[in-house]
Design a protein around this motif. Structure first.
Motif, mmCIF file in Angstrom:
data_model
loop_
_atom_site.group_PDB
_atom_site.id
_atom_site.type_symbol
_atom_site.label_atom_id
_atom_site.label_comp_id
_atom_site.label_asym_id
_atom_site.label_seq_id
_atom_site.Cartn_x
_atom_site.Cartn_y
_atom_site.Cartn_z
ATOM 1 N N GLN A 1 -21.245 1.139 10.900
ATOM 2 C CA GLN A 1 -20.871 2.525 11.450
ATOM 3 C C GLN A 1 -19.451 2.413 10.773
ATOM 4 O OE1 GLN A 1 -20.139 3.094 15.540
ATOM 5 N NE2 GLN A 1 -19.378 5.145 15.162
ATOM 6 N N VAL A 2 -19.332 3.694 9.963
ATOM 7 C CA VAL A 2 -17.896 3.938 9.372
ATOM 8 C C VAL A 2 -16.895 4.450 10.342
ATOM 9 C CG1 VAL A 2 -16.805 5.556 7.649
ATOM 10 C CG2 VAL A 2 -19.180 4.791 7.199
ATOM 11 N N GLN A 3 -15.682 3.834 10.343
ATOM 12 C CA GLN A 3 -14.472 4.417 10.964
ATOM 13 C C GLN A 3 -13.259 4.322 10.271
ATOM 14 O OE1 GLN A 3 -14.587 1.754 14.571
ATOM 15 N NE2 GLN A 3 -14.883 3.500 15.899
ATOM 16 N N GLY A 26 -16.603 -0.263 8.121
ATOM 17 C CA GLY A 26 -17.738 0.067 8.098
ATOM 18 C C GLY A 26 -18.511 0.384 6.580
ATOM 19 N N PHE A 27 -17.537 0.145 5.572
ATOM 20 C CA PHE A 27 -18.035 0.606 4.235
ATOM 21 C C PHE A 27 -17.066 -0.276 3.331
ATOM 22 C CE2 PHE A 27 -14.025 3.049 3.135
ATOM 23 C CZ PHE A 27 -13.710 3.329 4.428
ATOM 24 N N THR A 28 -17.444 -0.260 2.009
ATOM 25 C CA THR A 28 -16.687 -1.031 1.055
ATOM 26 C C THR A 28 -15.457 -0.509 0.674
ATOM 27 O OG1 THR A 28 -19.017 -1.936 0.347
ATOM 28 C CG2 THR A 28 -17.024 -2.509 -0.989
ATOM 29 N N PHE A 29 -14.530 -1.009 1.137
ATOM 30 C CA PHE A 29 -13.342 -0.240 1.203
ATOM 31 C C PHE A 29 -12.688 -0.216 -0.065
ATOM 32 C CE2 PHE A 29 -9.304 1.300 3.027
ATOM 33 C CZ PHE A 29 -8.190 0.831 2.201
ATOM 34 N N ARG A 66 9.675 11.564 -1.429
ATOM 35 C CA ARG A 66 9.772 11.329 -0.177
ATOM 36 C C ARG A 66 8.786 10.581 0.716
ATOM 37 N NH1 ARG A 66 9.942 15.182 3.639
ATOM 38 N NH2 ARG A 66 8.669 16.679 2.609
ATOM 39 N N PHE A 67 7.531 10.516 0.189
ATOM 40 C CA PHE A 67 6.266 9.941 0.601
ATOM 41 C C PHE A 67 5.735 9.007 -0.563
ATOM 42 C CE2 PHE A 67 4.422 13.469 3.559
ATOM 43 C CZ PHE A 67 5.716 13.697 4.148
ATOM 44 N N THR A 68 5.158 7.909 0.024
ATOM 45 C CA THR A 68 4.667 6.826 -0.733
ATOM 46 C C THR A 68 3.355 6.091 0.054
ATOM 47 O OG1 THR A 68 7.021 5.998 -1.364
ATOM 48 C CG2 THR A 68 5.042 4.281 -1.653
ATOM 49 N N ILE A 69 2.306 6.076 -0.656
ATOM 50 C CA ILE A 69 1.033 5.623 -0.141
ATOM 51 C C ILE A 69 0.895 4.273 -0.576
ATOM 52 C CG2 ILE A 69 -0.216 6.758 -2.155
ATOM 53 C CD1 ILE A 69 -2.582 7.305 -0.120
ATOM 54 N N SER A 70 0.093 3.468 0.105
ATOM 55 C CA SER A 70 -0.302 2.169 -0.452
ATOM 56 C C SER A 70 -1.436 1.604 0.296
ATOM 57 C CB SER A 70 0.959 1.102 -0.050
ATOM 58 O OG SER A 70 1.148 1.002 1.281
ATOM 59 N N ARG A 71 -2.153 0.693 -0.321
ATOM 60 C CA ARG A 71 -3.124 0.112 0.279
ATOM 61 C C ARG A 71 -3.384 -1.459 0.241
ATOM 62 N NH1 ARG A 71 -8.205 2.622 -2.588
ATOM 63 N NH2 ARG A 71 -9.548 1.354 -1.362
ATOM 64 N N ASP A 72 -4.067 -1.876 1.036
ATOM 65 C CA ASP A 72 -4.239 -3.111 1.125
ATOM 66 C C ASP A 72 -5.679 -3.387 1.284
ATOM 67 O OD1 ASP A 72 -4.722 -6.111 1.796
ATOM 68 O OD2 ASP A 72 -2.750 -6.129 2.716
ATOM 69 N N ASN A 73 -6.357 -4.016 0.156
ATOM 70 C CA ASN A 73 -7.825 -3.992 -0.072
ATOM 71 C C ASN A 73 -8.291 -5.237 0.944
ATOM 72 O OD1 ASN A 73 -8.157 -1.535 -1.391
ATOM 73 N ND2 ASN A 73 -8.211 -2.647 -3.453
ATOM 74 N N ASP A 74 -7.472 -6.287 0.969
ATOM 75 C CA ASP A 74 -7.813 -7.201 2.007
ATOM 76 C C ASP A 74 -7.764 -7.135 3.342
ATOM 77 O OD1 ASP A 74 -5.932 -9.542 -0.169
ATOM 78 O OD2 ASP A 74 -8.152 -9.193 -0.180
ATOM 79 N N LYS A 75 -7.179 -6.076 3.746
ATOM 80 C CA LYS A 75 -7.023 -5.786 5.201
ATOM 81 C C LYS A 75 -7.797 -4.351 5.438
ATOM 82 C CE LYS A 75 -2.619 -8.248 5.958
ATOM 83 N NZ LYS A 75 -1.236 -8.021 6.453
ATOM 84 N N ASN A 76 -8.164 -3.731 4.456
ATOM 85 C CA ASN A 76 -8.832 -2.561 4.626
ATOM 86 C C ASN A 76 -8.063 -1.464 5.388
ATOM 87 O OD1 ASN A 76 -10.981 -3.823 3.360
ATOM 88 N ND2 ASN A 76 -12.419 -3.462 5.149
#
Length: 118
Positions: A1-3, A26-29, A66-76
């Motif tokens: 289930q995608v969340q 629930g999906f391949t991040f 002003r805004f910064t987006i980031s991601r962590d593919n290990d922690k989803n």
């Protein structure tokens, strides 16, 4: 289930900062572009920032710096750091996941409310 579960919203004074987080499951991040959108009262939903699977970020022109987006593919997880907040940044912020190839795989979180007010 995608969340997609957003957190970190709240009330902040003008000039303040907030960090929003989105926890995905629930999906391949790593196969998805992750984005933040926002919807101000009485307005349409708009793109705030997006980050590709490889970490390339794009921002709405009015928000650059002003805004910064980031991601962590290990922690989803995908985060949005917001600085120098203005009253016009008030709205509900939504996390979005869009598959790199399969357009139908497009998921939304429930949103987190940000209010910038003194």
């Amino acid at each position: 289930q995608v969340q997609l579960v957003e957190s970190g919203g709240g009330l902040v004074q003008p000039g303040g900062s907030l960090r929003l987080s989105c926890a995905a499951s629930g999906f391949t991040f790593s196969s998805y572009t992750m984005s933040w959108y926002r919807q101000a009262p009485g307005k349409e939903r708009e793109l705030v920032a997006a980050i590709s699977a490889g970490g390339i970020a794009n921002y709405a022109d009015s928000l650059k710096g002003r805004f910064t987006i980031s991601r962590d593919n290990d922690k989803n997880t995908v985060n949005l750091h917001m600085n120098s907040l203005k009253p016009e940044d008030t709205g509900v912020y939504y996390c979005n996941a869009k598959h790199l190839i399969l357009a139908a795989r497009n998921y939304w979180g429930q949103g987190t409310r940000v209010t910038v007010s003194s």
